[in-house]
Design a protein around this motif. Sequence first.
Motif, PDB file in Angstrom:
ATOM      1  N   ARG A 153      37.984  57.930  53.504  1.00  0.00           N
ATOM      2  CA  ARG A 153      38.097  58.727  52.291  1.00  0.00           C
ATOM      3  C   ARG A 153      36.729  58.880  51.608  1.00  0.00           C
ATOM      4  O   ARG A 153      35.823  58.081  51.822  1.00  0.00           O
ATOM      5  N   CYS A 154      36.619  59.896  50.783  1.00  0.00           N
ATOM      6  CA  CYS A 154      35.371  60.168  50.059  1.00  0.00           C
ATOM      7  C   CYS A 154      35.720  60.477  48.608  1.00  0.00           C
ATOM      8  O   CYS A 154      36.550  61.356  48.333  1.00  0.00           O
ATOM      9  N   ALA A 155      35.096  59.747  47.680  1.00  0.00           N
ATOM     10  CA  ALA A 155      35.363  59.914  46.251  1.00  0.00           C
ATOM     11  C   ALA A 155      34.542  61.066  45.683  1.00  0.00           C
ATOM     12  O   ALA A 155      33.367  61.236  46.022  1.00  0.00           O
ATOM     13  N   LEU A 156      35.168  61.848  44.809  1.00  0.00           N
ATOM     14  CA  LEU A 156      34.479  62.917  44.089  1.00  0.00           C
ATOM     15  C   LEU A 156      34.333  62.495  42.634  1.00  0.00           C
ATOM     16  O   LEU A 156      35.323  62.394  41.899  1.00  0.00           O
ATOM     17  N   GLY A 157      33.100  62.228  42.223  1.00  0.00           N
ATOM     18  CA  GLY A 157      32.849  61.805  40.857  1.00  0.00           C
ATOM     19  C   GLY A 157      32.257  62.922  40.020  1.00  0.00           C
ATOM     20  O   GLY A 157      31.731  63.903  40.544  1.00  0.00           O
ATOM     21  N   SER A 158      32.351  62.761  38.710  1.00  0.00           N
ATOM     22  CA  SER A 158      31.657  63.673  37.795  1.00  0.00           C
ATOM     23  C   SER A 158      31.365  62.940  36.500  1.00  0.00           C
ATOM     24  O   SER A 158      32.271  62.673  35.700  1.00  0.00           O
ATOM     25  N   VAL A 159      30.096  62.606  36.291  1.00  0.00           N
ATOM     26  CA  VAL A 159      29.710  61.901  35.070  1.00  0.00           C
ATOM     27  C   VAL A 159      29.864  62.794  33.841  1.00  0.00           C
ATOM     28  O   VAL A 159      29.862  62.309  32.705  1.00  0.00           O
ATOM     29  N   LYS A 160      30.055  64.096  34.056  1.00  0.00           N
ATOM     30  CA  LYS A 160      30.286  64.998  32.923  1.00  0.00           C
ATOM     31  C   LYS A 160      31.583  64.665  32.199  1.00  0.00           C
ATOM     32  O   LYS A 160      31.739  65.006  31.023  1.00  0.00           O
ATOM     33  N   THR A 161      32.534  64.025  32.866  1.00  0.00           N
ATOM     34  CA  THR A 161      33.753  63.614  32.162  1.00  0.00           C
ATOM     35  C   THR A 161      33.458  62.521  31.145  1.00  0.00           C
ATOM     36  O   THR A 161      34.245  62.297  30.224  1.00  0.00           O
ATOM     37  N   ASN A 162      32.341  61.823  31.309  1.00  0.00           N
ATOM     38  CA  ASN A 162      31.922  60.781  30.360  1.00  0.00           C
ATOM     39  C   ASN A 162      30.958  61.299  29.310  1.00  0.00           C
ATOM     40  O   ASN A 162      31.049  60.941  28.131  1.00  0.00           O
ATOM     41  N   LEU A 163      29.987  62.120  29.749  1.00  0.00           N
ATOM     42  CA  LEU A 163      28.858  62.487  28.889  1.00  0.00           C
ATOM     43  C   LEU A 163      28.870  63.933  28.430  1.00  0.00           C
ATOM     44  O   LEU A 163      28.087  64.304  27.558  1.00  0.00           O
TER      45      LEU A 163
END
Length: 260
Positions: A153-163
Motif C-alpha cells: 500500500r501507499c499513503a497519500l498525505g497532504s500537510v495542507k489539511t493541517n496548515l
Amino acid sequence: HLACGALGSGECDLALAGGVTLILGSRTMRSFARMGMLSPTGRCRTFDAAADGFVRGEGCGVVVLKRLADALRDGDRVLAVIRGSAVNQDGRSDGLAAPSAAAQQALFREALERAGTDPQDVGMIETHGTGTPIGDPIEFSSLAQVYGVGRDRCALGSVKTNLGHLEPASGVSGLIKAVLCLQRGLVPPNLHFTEWNPAIAPEGTRFFVPTRLTEWPTGSSPRLAAVSSFGYSGPNAPVVLEPAPVAASSGRPVPRRPAG
C-alpha cells in the motif's frame, strides 16, 4: 531542483532552498473568493467528498542542501537524501484549478528515472492535495497512472489539511513533512477525510488516505517517499526522497573507507 543541479555541477558547495508566504493585503483573497476557489467552511478536505476549496495559510520553510559525500565528510546531521527531482510546465490547461494530467505523469516518471527508483517502492506520497473538487481528482489520476500499482500500500498525505495552502511555501512544507515521515517511519493522519471524492476511483490502486498514525506501508529498504508539488502558473516539481544513512543522521563523522 535548481539547487541540486548547482550542487551536482559544482557551481556551489552549499545551498539554501525554501519558500515563504505572508498575507499582507486583501486583493488576492478577494480575487480567490470571487473565483469561488476558497473553502467556505475553512477546512482543507483533501480527496474527500466534501472538498469545497482551499484554505490560505502563512508560513516559511527552508532546507540546507549539500552533496551527500561532503555532508558525510563534514559530520553534518543529514535529515534525508534527495534521490531525484524534475521540473516542467503545464502549457495550456483548463484553468488554475485544472492542471494538465499528461504533464504531471510525464514529470513523475522523469523524477523516478533520475532517482533510479521503482514507483512500487514508494510508500508515501506527500501530495499537492489542495482540497478542490476538480484539482484533487486530476492529481489522483496522474499519481495512479505512475504509482498506483504495486505489491504494498501507499499513503497519500497532504500537510495542507493541517496548515492550509502556503502557496509559495507549500512545496517546501510538503518536503519537510515527507522528511519527518521518513525519519520516523510513520505517516500522520490527514485531517477532514471521511469518504473519497466521487470523482476519484481508488479501487484497483494501492493508495489509501491515512486517518490515524500509520506505520510505514512498504517493506522495501530503504524507505522511499515522493513529493508532488505544483504552482499556479503551471510549473510541476516532484521530488523523490530516501532516509539519511544511519551514521549520518546523528551528525557523527563517517570514517572513510580505503580505496579499492
